[in-house]
Design a protein around this motif. Sequence first.
Motif, PDB file in Angstrom:
ATOM      1  N   ALA A  12      29.386 -49.996  46.446  1.00  0.00           N
ATOM      2  CA  ALA A  12      27.884 -49.320  47.253  1.00  0.00           C
ATOM      3  C   ALA A  12      26.635 -48.953  46.336  1.00  0.00           C
ATOM      4  CB  ALA A  12      28.525 -48.372  48.453  1.00  0.00           C
ATOM      5  N   GLU A  13      25.821 -48.862  46.418  1.00  0.00           N
ATOM      6  CA  GLU A  13      25.020 -48.493  45.375  1.00  0.00           C
ATOM      7  C   GLU A  13      24.547 -47.089  45.337  1.00  0.00           C
ATOM      8  OE1 GLU A  13      20.972 -50.516  42.655  1.00  0.00           O
ATOM      9  OE2 GLU A  13      22.038 -51.147  43.973  1.00  0.00           O
ATOM     10  N   LEU A  14      24.131 -45.978  44.204  1.00  0.00           N
ATOM     11  CA  LEU A  14      23.887 -44.859  44.540  1.00  0.00           C
ATOM     12  C   LEU A  14      22.394 -44.695  44.068  1.00  0.00           C
ATOM     13  CD1 LEU A  14      24.396 -41.982  44.702  1.00  0.00           C
ATOM     14  CD2 LEU A  14      24.676 -41.333  42.654  1.00  0.00           C
ATOM     15  N   LEU A  15      21.958 -44.872  45.131  1.00  0.00           N
ATOM     16  CA  LEU A  15      19.883 -45.214  44.847  1.00  0.00           C
ATOM     17  C   LEU A  15      19.505 -43.956  44.967  1.00  0.00           C
ATOM     18  CD1 LEU A  15      18.897 -47.248  47.825  1.00  0.00           C
ATOM     19  CD2 LEU A  15      19.857 -47.997  46.004  1.00  0.00           C
ATOM     20  N   ARG A  16      19.832 -42.949  44.442  1.00  0.00           N
ATOM     21  CA  ARG A  16      18.732 -41.776  44.506  1.00  0.00           C
ATOM     22  C   ARG A  16      20.364 -40.230  44.276  1.00  0.00           C
ATOM     23  NH1 ARG A  16      15.070 -43.109  47.100  1.00  0.00           N
ATOM     24  NH2 ARG A  16      15.602 -41.617  48.935  1.00  0.00           N
ATOM     25  N   MET A  17      19.618 -39.219  43.795  1.00  0.00           N
ATOM     26  CA  MET A  17      20.519 -37.735  43.939  1.00  0.00           C
ATOM     27  C   MET A  17      19.946 -36.803  43.679  1.00  0.00           C
ATOM     28  SD  MET A  17      23.587 -36.646  44.763  1.00  0.00           S
ATOM     29  CE  MET A  17      24.187 -34.814  44.132  1.00  0.00           C
ATOM     30  N   THR A  18      19.624 -36.525  44.506  1.00  0.00           N
ATOM     31  CA  THR A  18      18.478 -34.791  44.801  1.00  0.00           C
ATOM     32  C   THR A  18      19.017 -34.322  45.095  1.00  0.00           C
ATOM     33  OG1 THR A  18      16.584 -35.773  45.663  1.00  0.00           O
ATOM     34  CG2 THR A  18      16.754 -35.024  43.753  1.00  0.00           C
ATOM     35  N   ASN A  19      18.957 -33.721  46.692  1.00  0.00           N
ATOM     36  CA  ASN A  19      19.257 -33.180  47.420  1.00  0.00           C
ATOM     37  C   ASN A  19      19.361 -33.896  48.446  1.00  0.00           C
ATOM     38  OD1 ASN A  19      16.836 -30.429  47.285  1.00  0.00           O
ATOM     39  ND2 ASN A  19      15.787 -31.524  48.124  1.00  0.00           N
ATOM     40  N   ASN A  20      19.701 -35.026  48.126  1.00  0.00           N
ATOM     41  CA  ASN A  20      21.249 -35.739  48.820  1.00  0.00           C
ATOM     42  C   ASN A  20      20.856 -37.242  48.407  1.00  0.00           C
ATOM     43  OD1 ASN A  20      20.185 -34.973  52.141  1.00  0.00           O
ATOM     44  ND2 ASN A  20      18.550 -35.070  51.454  1.00  0.00           N
ATOM     45  N   ALA A  21      22.319 -37.820  48.317  1.00  0.00           N
ATOM     46  CA  ALA A  21      22.712 -38.686  47.720  1.00  0.00           C
ATOM     47  C   ALA A  21      23.228 -39.731  48.584  1.00  0.00           C
ATOM     48  CB  ALA A  21      24.185 -38.338  47.616  1.00  0.00           C
ATOM     49  N   VAL A  22      21.699 -40.817  48.356  1.00  0.00           N
ATOM     50  CA  VAL A  22      21.560 -41.993  48.757  1.00  0.00           C
ATOM     51  C   VAL A  22      22.038 -43.185  48.705  1.00  0.00           C
ATOM     52  CG1 VAL A  22      19.982 -43.533  50.117  1.00  0.00           C
ATOM     53  CG2 VAL A  22      19.494 -41.418  49.786  1.00  0.00           C
ATOM     54  N   PHE A  23      22.900 -43.930  49.262  1.00  0.00           N
ATOM     55  CA  PHE A  23      23.924 -44.797  49.234  1.00  0.00           C
ATOM     56  C   PHE A  23      23.342 -46.125  50.145  1.00  0.00           C
ATOM     57  CE2 PHE A  23      26.792 -41.420  47.571  1.00  0.00           C
ATOM     58  CZ  PHE A  23      27.523 -42.077  46.989  1.00  0.00           C
ATOM     59  N   VAL A  38      23.347 -44.884  53.108  1.00  0.00           N
ATOM     60  CA  VAL A  38      24.024 -43.661  53.598  1.00  0.00           C
ATOM     61  C   VAL A  38      23.386 -42.623  53.053  1.00  0.00           C
ATOM     62  CG1 VAL A  38      26.442 -43.016  53.954  1.00  0.00           C
ATOM     63  CG2 VAL A  38      26.246 -45.313  54.300  1.00  0.00           C
ATOM     64  N   ARG A  39      22.915 -41.370  54.010  1.00  0.00           N
ATOM     65  CA  ARG A  39      22.642 -40.643  53.671  1.00  0.00           C
ATOM     66  C   ARG A  39      23.522 -39.199  53.430  1.00  0.00           C
ATOM     67  NH1 ARG A  39      17.859 -37.090  54.481  1.00  0.00           N
ATOM     68  NH2 ARG A  39      16.243 -37.868  52.657  1.00  0.00           N
ATOM     69  N   ILE A  40      23.660 -38.701  52.192  1.00  0.00           N
ATOM     70  CA  ILE A  40      25.289 -37.306  52.076  1.00  0.00           C
ATOM     71  C   ILE A  40      24.359 -36.517  52.155  1.00  0.00           C
ATOM     72  CG2 ILE A  40      27.424 -36.757  52.007  1.00  0.00           C
ATOM     73  CD1 ILE A  40      27.976 -39.444  50.665  1.00  0.00           C
ATOM     74  N   VAL A  41      24.057 -35.538  52.278  1.00  0.00           N
ATOM     75  CA  VAL A  41      23.363 -34.318  51.502  1.00  0.00           C
ATOM     76  C   VAL A  41      24.355 -33.364  50.898  1.00  0.00           C
ATOM     77  CG1 VAL A  41      22.595 -31.366  52.552  1.00  0.00           C
ATOM     78  CG2 VAL A  41      22.962 -33.486  54.224  1.00  0.00           C
ATOM     79  N   ALA A  42      23.721 -33.361  49.708  1.00  0.00           N
ATOM     80  CA  ALA A  42      24.587 -33.274  48.588  1.00  0.00           C
ATOM     81  C   ALA A  42      23.924 -31.553  48.830  1.00  0.00           C
ATOM     82  CB  ALA A  42      23.779 -33.310  47.483  1.00  0.00           C
ATOM     83  N   SER A  43      22.926 -30.621  49.273  1.00  0.00           N
ATOM     84  CA  SER A  43      22.622 -29.283  49.196  1.00  0.00           C
ATOM     85  C   SER A  43      23.340 -28.503  50.026  1.00  0.00           C
ATOM     86  CB  SER A  43      21.434 -29.530  48.566  1.00  0.00           C
ATOM     87  OG  SER A  43      20.661 -27.288  48.963  1.00  0.00           O
ATOM     88  N   ARG A  44      23.985 -28.014  49.870  1.00  0.00           N
ATOM     89  CA  ARG A  44      24.047 -26.524  50.720  1.00  0.00           C
ATOM     90  C   ARG A  44      23.589 -25.906  51.544  1.00  0.00           C
ATOM     91  NH1 ARG A  44      28.952 -22.442  48.934  1.00  0.00           N
ATOM     92  NH2 ARG A  44      27.031 -22.312  47.689  1.00  0.00           N
ATOM     93  N   ALA A  45      22.362 -25.830  51.072  1.00  0.00           N
ATOM     94  CA  ALA A  45      21.601 -24.753  51.815  1.00  0.00           C
ATOM     95  C   ALA A  45      20.730 -25.172  52.486  1.00  0.00           C
ATOM     96  CB  ALA A  45      20.662 -23.723  50.360  1.00  0.00           C
ATOM     97  N   LEU A  46      20.746 -27.191  52.576  1.00  0.00           N
ATOM     98  CA  LEU A  46      19.642 -27.355  52.863  1.00  0.00           C
ATOM     99  C   LEU A  46      20.762 -28.316  54.479  1.00  0.00           C
ATOM    100  CD1 LEU A  46      17.640 -29.226  50.155  1.00  0.00           C
ATOM    101  CD2 LEU A  46      16.646 -26.718  51.522  1.00  0.00           C
ATOM    102  N   ARG A  47      21.599 -28.123  54.055  1.00  0.00           N
ATOM    103  CA  ARG A  47      22.381 -28.243  55.562  1.00  0.00           C
ATOM    104  C   ARG A  47      21.597 -28.565  56.949  1.00  0.00           C
ATOM    105  NH1 ARG A  47      27.878 -29.903  54.898  1.00  0.00           N
ATOM    106  NH2 ARG A  47      28.666 -29.452  56.545  1.00  0.00           N
ATOM    107  N   HIS A  48      21.072 -27.298  57.395  1.00  0.00           N
ATOM    108  CA  HIS A  48      20.148 -27.290  58.293  1.00  0.00           C
ATOM    109  C   HIS A  48      19.186 -28.297  59.123  1.00  0.00           C
ATOM    110  CE1 HIS A  48      17.556 -25.638  55.375  1.00  0.00           C
ATOM    111  NE2 HIS A  48      16.620 -25.515  56.596  1.00  0.00           N
ATOM    112  N   ARG A  49      18.315 -29.015  58.220  1.00  0.00           N
ATOM    113  CA  ARG A  49      17.566 -29.844  58.550  1.00  0.00           C
ATOM    114  C   ARG A  49      18.329 -30.972  58.713  1.00  0.00           C
ATOM    115  NH1 ARG A  49      13.710 -30.006  52.849  1.00  0.00           N
ATOM    116  NH2 ARG A  49      15.992 -31.417  52.265  1.00  0.00           N
TER     117      ARG A  49
END
Length: 300
Positions: free
Chosen positions: A32-43, A52-63
């Motif tokens: 898998a290739e990591l495309l982007r990593m800010t609020n989400n890690a996008v693979f 696959v989009r993994i939430v990388a910010s605990r404070a923004l999990r509610h979205r």
Amino acid sequence: MAVAGNGLFTRDKLAEALASVCAAAGLDPDGAELLRMTNNAVFRLARQPVVVRIVASRALRHRVAKVVRVATWFAGHDVPAVRLLPGVVQPVRVGGHLATVWEMVPAGGVKPRGRDLARLLRRVHALPAPPFPLPTWEPLDDVRRRLDEADGLDDADREFLLGRCDEMASRIDDLDFALPPGLIHGDAHLGNLIPSPSGPVLCDFDSTCVGPPEWDLAPLAVGVVRFGEPAGRYRELSRTYGLDVTRWPGFPVLREVRELKLITSVLPIMTSHPEVRPELMRRLDDFRRGDTSSRWSRYT
């Protein structure tokens, strides 16, 4: 959970998170290739046409639950947008991680233009109210959440940014918008359009809410000044949409709010990904000094 705000969401931890999510969804993470990593890690997966989009910010999990509902609503109205991977219960929750899984957009098509964004925004803005609740536009909410989660930001910078949030919130309350509120994308820039053989499609519904359509027209205008995007892209957007938001008296407020979001977007990963810090501090220094013309570089 290994979270970016604690400086623990390193690339190794991300790989572990991806493996867990893929196991739960019946997918193969190898290569898998990591495309982007800010609020989400996008693979982008190598062995299946899946993102696959993994939430990388605990404070923004509610979205995340909202993202799933909005994506389903868009699909039901045939809006050109990314589609959730069928057959997977979404969002995917496993081992403390939270993720969404998407069909990969087929390769091909031409690079999206300002007029493409305008047409898609007009389509989104014309949708009826969805049958589920959406949050009301609060553009500073995620900025404050990121500041609460930031690790490695000194107290003076934190207090400055919080103070500016309070100031901007007051100015937002005083705005008199020209257009009626409705469903908006919330982060409408050309980077959130993906080319496909059948035309550009929208992605990233984290900020989708009920709010002023003017907000969706502001990011490209700010991008011209801050990132050196060709001015013709914004002119094409405003001409096709039918409104030049930069001529609206409230635009300076929207611009400052947008810049606050651009500055703080990487705060949750600043410790685990220190390479973003120089650009973050440069943006913050320009903002603090009131330098409205300095060019910024994209976070990598």
